[in-house]
Design a protein around this motif. Sequence first.
Motif, PDB file in Angstrom:
ATOM      1  N   SER A 104     -21.833 139.693 -48.637  1.00 45.80           N
ATOM      2  CA  SER A 104     -21.262 138.918 -49.711  1.00 45.80           C
ATOM      3  C   SER A 104     -22.035 138.910 -50.797  1.00 45.80           C
ATOM      4  O   SER A 104     -23.151 139.281 -50.875  1.00 45.80           O
ATOM      5  N   SER A 131      -9.679 142.025 -47.455  1.00 49.52           N
ATOM      6  CA  SER A 131     -10.400 141.091 -47.496  1.00 49.52           C
ATOM      7  C   SER A 131     -10.631 140.423 -48.857  1.00 49.52           C
ATOM      8  O   SER A 131     -10.651 141.293 -49.778  1.00 49.52           O
ATOM      9  N   THR A 133     -12.149 137.080 -50.354  1.00 48.00           N
ATOM     10  CA  THR A 133     -12.646 135.585 -50.462  1.00 48.00           C
ATOM     11  C   THR A 133     -13.404 135.477 -51.849  1.00 48.00           C
ATOM     12  O   THR A 133     -14.440 135.988 -52.130  1.00 48.00           O
ATOM     13  N   GLN A 136     -12.597 128.777 -54.807  1.00 43.33           N
ATOM     14  CA  GLN A 136     -11.422 127.994 -54.804  1.00 43.33           C
ATOM     15  C   GLN A 136     -11.187 127.670 -56.431  1.00 43.33           C
ATOM     16  O   GLN A 136     -12.141 127.720 -57.168  1.00 43.33           O
ATOM     17  N   ASP A 163      -8.874 132.316 -51.199  1.00 45.91           N
ATOM     18  CA  ASP A 163      -8.690 133.197 -50.046  1.00 45.91           C
ATOM     19  C   ASP A 163      -7.193 133.699 -49.863  1.00 45.91           C
ATOM     20  O   ASP A 163      -6.299 133.023 -49.761  1.00 45.91           O
ATOM     21  N   THR A 165      -6.932 137.113 -48.153  1.00 43.81           N
ATOM     22  CA  THR A 165      -7.064 137.879 -47.166  1.00 43.81           C
ATOM     23  C   THR A 165      -5.476 137.967 -46.307  1.00 43.81           C
ATOM     24  O   THR A 165      -5.296 136.916 -45.900  1.00 43.81           O
ATOM     25  N   ARG A 193     -18.863 135.594 -51.633  1.00 45.08           N
ATOM     26  CA  ARG A 193     -17.580 136.179 -51.841  1.00 45.08           C
ATOM     27  C   ARG A 193     -17.446 137.643 -51.392  1.00 45.08           C
ATOM     28  O   ARG A 193     -18.671 138.482 -51.457  1.00 45.08           O
ATOM     29  N   TRP A 195     -14.583 141.381 -51.129  1.00 43.72           N
ATOM     30  CA  TRP A 195     -13.364 141.768 -51.374  1.00 43.72           C
ATOM     31  C   TRP A 195     -13.433 143.187 -51.088  1.00 43.72           C
ATOM     32  O   TRP A 195     -14.275 143.913 -51.111  1.00 43.72           O
ATOM     33  N   ASN A 229      -3.279 131.992 -51.701  1.00 40.83           N
ATOM     34  CA  ASN A 229      -4.407 131.016 -51.562  1.00 40.83           C
ATOM     35  C   ASN A 229      -3.914 129.999 -50.591  1.00 40.83           C
ATOM     36  O   ASN A 229      -4.300 128.817 -50.669  1.00 40.83           O
ATOM     37  N   SER A 233      -9.776 127.166 -44.962  1.00 32.53           N
ATOM     38  CA  SER A 233     -10.606 127.327 -45.796  1.00 32.53           C
ATOM     39  C   SER A 233     -12.002 126.670 -45.483  1.00 32.53           C
ATOM     40  O   SER A 233     -12.115 125.530 -45.009  1.00 32.53           O
ATOM     41  N   THR A 245      -7.377 124.776 -48.887  1.00 36.98           N
ATOM     42  CA  THR A 245      -6.917 125.728 -49.804  1.00 36.98           C
ATOM     43  C   THR A 245      -6.056 124.916 -51.016  1.00 36.98           C
ATOM     44  O   THR A 245      -5.727 123.811 -50.930  1.00 36.98           O
TER      45      THR A 245
END
Length: 374
Positions: A104, A131, A133, A136, A163, A165, A193, A195, A229, A233, A245
């Motif tokens: 992350s 992926s 994340t 928010q 989120d 994913t 986070r 991605w 999103n 979460s 979310t």
Amino acid sequence: MDHIIRNILVFIMFAIIQNSARITNERGPKWFGIGIVRIANSVCTGLNGLEGTCYTRLQCRRADGFSSGGCAQNIGSCCVIQRTCGEQSSLNNTYFSNINFPTSVTSGGRCVMTVQKCNADICQIRIDFLSSTLAQPNAIGVCNSDSLVITGGAGPVPVLCGDNTGQHIYLDFNGNSSIDLITSTLDGLNIGRNWNYKVTQIACSCPTRAPAGCLMYYTALSGTVTSFNYGASTAINPATNLLGTRELVNENYGICVAMSPGYCSIEWSACSDSSFIVSDNDAALNPPRPLFGEDCDADFVVIPNPFFPNGTAAPSDRICGNRFPTVITYSKPFVLTVVTNGNETSTLGPDVGNVGFCLNYRQRLCTADTAIMR
């Protein structure tokens, strides 16, 4: 006598040509295999489960990829292309991820990844969020801490965070311009986070190319779609101070379903009783119910010419509220449009609890009720 000699010579030449063709055909599969590796560059699946392109080993090294098993009868190498921040690719099936993924990212920064066309026949890309994340959004649904901004394409893409994913988008190239995926993270947040985006390039004449106006595109007879999103979460929703979310602001995009032969209509239904909370969800809307038309002036979905399952026309094609009614539409193409405004708090409207939606779709076979098709 001369004509006899000529006939004999013709026969011999024909026999030589046939024998040559036989030898060529016997060698064909091997040389055809090499041809696939060198020219067709077909899609393959690597030993790690990632999709790659069938290259020669030299081609894979030149593409700065890594070999993950063989292909084309093990003549070629299943070459997986991975890129990270500050890098670019014009190769199909490229994976773009944060540095040291799946580790992350805990610090702030800006990560830019650039997609270029494979060739002049490419018109579109599909980005799969394998992926995704990020932090928010804030209490009004704005991605003010972390964000994914996609620029350079022919159409607008909403700013994304939270989120996502499992989501995907389609985006047309704007001529020969490249497309940038820009992920920004804010320093000082005690969250991780990561991605990993898979980018597939789609030819102009490809049957899987998404129609114009479709940010999301589904081709199955049935499936599930969610707003950006949406879902469980571990982050705190700043609007409710609860886990969960948050709906994002300033969105206007189409979710399309490819109509299958023999199917004349599509049915949309909620995934659960609580899977549709899109505007006007405050305590005053009790009992929970859907709203239509003019009551939906902030956030809503649009389904053209909807009917209830009993055949009664719905009051409007614009739907919001905290429940979703099962509806059927015969309008073509099959598309659901998502619209959100610029504020998700109760100060300008009863949107403080908006989470978005999860909806199921099901294409319906053509039957006698097609008389009400529109």
